[in-house]
Design an enzyme around this catalytic site. Sequence first.
Site, PDB file in Angstrom:
ATOM      1  N   ASP A 137      -1.332  -5.789   0.103  1.00  0.00           N
ATOM      2  CA  ASP A 137      -0.075  -5.913   0.830  1.00  0.00           C
ATOM      3  C   ASP A 137       0.721  -4.690   1.435  1.00  0.00           C
ATOM      4  O   ASP A 137       0.933  -3.832   0.560  1.00  0.00           O
ATOM      5  CB  ASP A 137       0.785  -6.761  -0.153  1.00  0.00           C
ATOM      6  CG  ASP A 137       2.016  -7.380   0.352  1.00  0.00           C
ATOM      7  OD1 ASP A 137       2.408  -7.198   1.305  1.00  0.00           O
ATOM      8  OD2 ASP A 137       2.761  -7.984  -0.375  1.00  0.00           O
TER       9      ASP A 137
ATOM     10  N   HIS B 160       7.614  -8.698  -1.953  1.00  0.00           N
ATOM     11  CA  HIS B 160       6.810  -7.714  -1.646  1.00  0.00           C
ATOM     12  C   HIS B 160       6.912  -6.327  -2.404  1.00  0.00           C
ATOM     13  O   HIS B 160       8.244  -5.891  -2.266  1.00  0.00           O
ATOM     14  CB  HIS B 160       6.513  -7.543  -0.333  1.00  0.00           C
ATOM     15  CG  HIS B 160       6.190  -8.868   0.436  1.00  0.00           C
ATOM     16  ND1 HIS B 160       4.925  -9.258   0.539  1.00  0.00           N
ATOM     17  CD2 HIS B 160       7.088  -9.929   1.099  1.00  0.00           C
ATOM     18  CE1 HIS B 160       4.971 -10.475   1.179  1.00  0.00           C
ATOM     19  NE2 HIS B 160       6.164 -10.972   1.410  1.00  0.00           N
TER      20      HIS B 160
HETATM   21 ZN   LIG Z   1       2.702 -13.505   3.106  1.00  0.00          ZN
HETATM   22 ZN   LIG Z   2       4.272 -14.989   0.189  1.00  0.00          ZN
END
Ligand SMILES: [Zn+2]
Ligand SMILES: [Zn+2]
Length: 610
Positions: free
Chosen positions: A247, A421
């Site tokens: 990510d 995130h």
């Molecule tokens: Zn995502």
């Molecule tokens: Zn997500």
Amino acid sequence: MQSVGNWLKENVSQRSPAVKNTQNTQANAAKQQQRHHRHRHKPHHQGPANIPQGGGRLRIYPLGGFEQVGRNCMVIEVDQDIFLIDLGLQFPDEDMLGIDYLIPDITSLQGKENRIRGILFTHGHLDHVGAVQHLLPKLHYPPCYGTKLTLAFVRKRLEEEHIANKAQLHTVEYNRKITFGQNSAEFLHVTHSIPDAAAIALHTPYGTLLHTGDFKFDFTPTSGDMPADFQGLADLGRRGVLAIIADSTNATKSGSSKSEAEISETLHRLIRDANGRVIISTFSSLLNRIQQIVDHAKQYNRKVFIAGRSMETNIEIAQNLGYLKAPRGLIRKVGPGMDKIPDRETLIIATGSQGEEMAGLARIGLGTHRHISIKTGDTVILSSNPIIGNERSVAKVINNLHLQGAIVKTSQELSLHTTGHGCRDDILLMHRLVQPKHIIPEHGEPYMRAAHAQIARDLGYTDDHIHQLSNGDVLEFDAQGNARKSKQKISVNDVIIDGKGSAGEGKRIMDDRKIMSKNGMIIVLFRAYTDSKRLVGNPDILSRGLIYGSEQEKITSEVVEIAKKAYQECLDRGENDRNALKRAVNGALYRYFDRKLDRQPMLVPVIVEV
Ligand SMILES: [Zn+2]
Ligand SMILES: [Zn+2]
């Protein structure tokens, strides 16, 4: 005709929000050097012992998620076996003129359907599962794997298309190995803004690939959720990881991402101190946040009313499976009965934190919501950050709420939102735990992935171990564990979903939309007998953005005559095929508008048979 409705319809963008962090952590040069050495001398993967005779191969290529946030889909080919990680959708940008969303282009998998061993889902957000109802049938329903809540969201999408019974959905437990012949997969718990999120390890004869999914390291996650599986990730690292696909959403942000606990504290204080009703707007995808709100409501004896369909659906799914915990009767739908509850005992959770015109909060602000209007003394809390581009619409909604007498609290002044995130330090920690040989930044626009690549360089990785891929780029691994980008590139186009279930070739729809927004549109509605195609009366003319004021009547009657004449002449030539008739009308009207108005509107003849 359907496209007209969609063209006029407003879009709702739900891309995950991001938050700024204030801390700044820079690894110093000496440490980098040290890491670099450790990195180089470490045995990185199990080695190619089981590779089939004659040489097999491991190759991976993204079909989406590498040039955008959304539309996530990674293909992993291990010899003859194919695995997919996620099948997500992408909400459109503002210049995409009213389309619903985009999905990954799976054309390259046509003819290979029987080689697909499984689709592995990292978590239940739409940018990871939102394309299943369109793509599972095309892929011939390969088995799907995911944690319980994730699969519930997959199932929901399939049920909407009435195809859930055809799918093979396999619920997986964390840390339990699933074997697929020579390969196996393992799901590890990570923290994100939704429960049951996973990083997925795929063990292949060439080595282990780890896909992080969306993650952050939250040491104090929401009640009911647990911290990430640090031990599991470190164990994987110890055994050797060939490559990590990780990510990048917040790679540009320094420090680590704020914990949900901090947001919870602010929300707690505001709910405790409010004298009137509390109205909280957030993303329906942030189930962990919603749990916090529900917990505080319960503590201060407030009933929770839900406004907004996506909010209702998500809460229902999570509550049914026990992921959202609330005593019976606490959570209710908004409706006429809610006025009976005293203001001090009312809490409303609404969608529309991005200022979307059709969503709950905007309508409350405008005074057009069916069940909720602002009273003086209401506290409205925006537990979100405006996504880039939405700031103006959000400000409008806030102004309206103020004017109606509400006290409005936003994340500009208080700690009311955090991202799901990981920022720079979370990403560093992930790589330190897993110690992969190769790093492939994913989930992000190019600048986010570039920032992730820089983090990898700071950790001592050299450029031959950092792979910046675009959608369709193929990364091939050789028997020694080296990786390089193949010259071959998989063709990946924008596939647009426009209206219920209709997937179209992206460019054509977008071109139509552009013509429409610039030059206007004319719909000519003919009524005709089914067999003879003879006209019944005059056609109706509907126009958008083209004819105004005093001209209107004159032009409309000219259009009626020209359209009728062209239709009639075509029939008289003996051509009564619908498409031939439409073409004839199109041609005549095109010439008319071009000559008369110097405009090229989009022309849509429609024949209704009576
Ligand atoms: Zn995502
Ligand atoms: Zn997500």
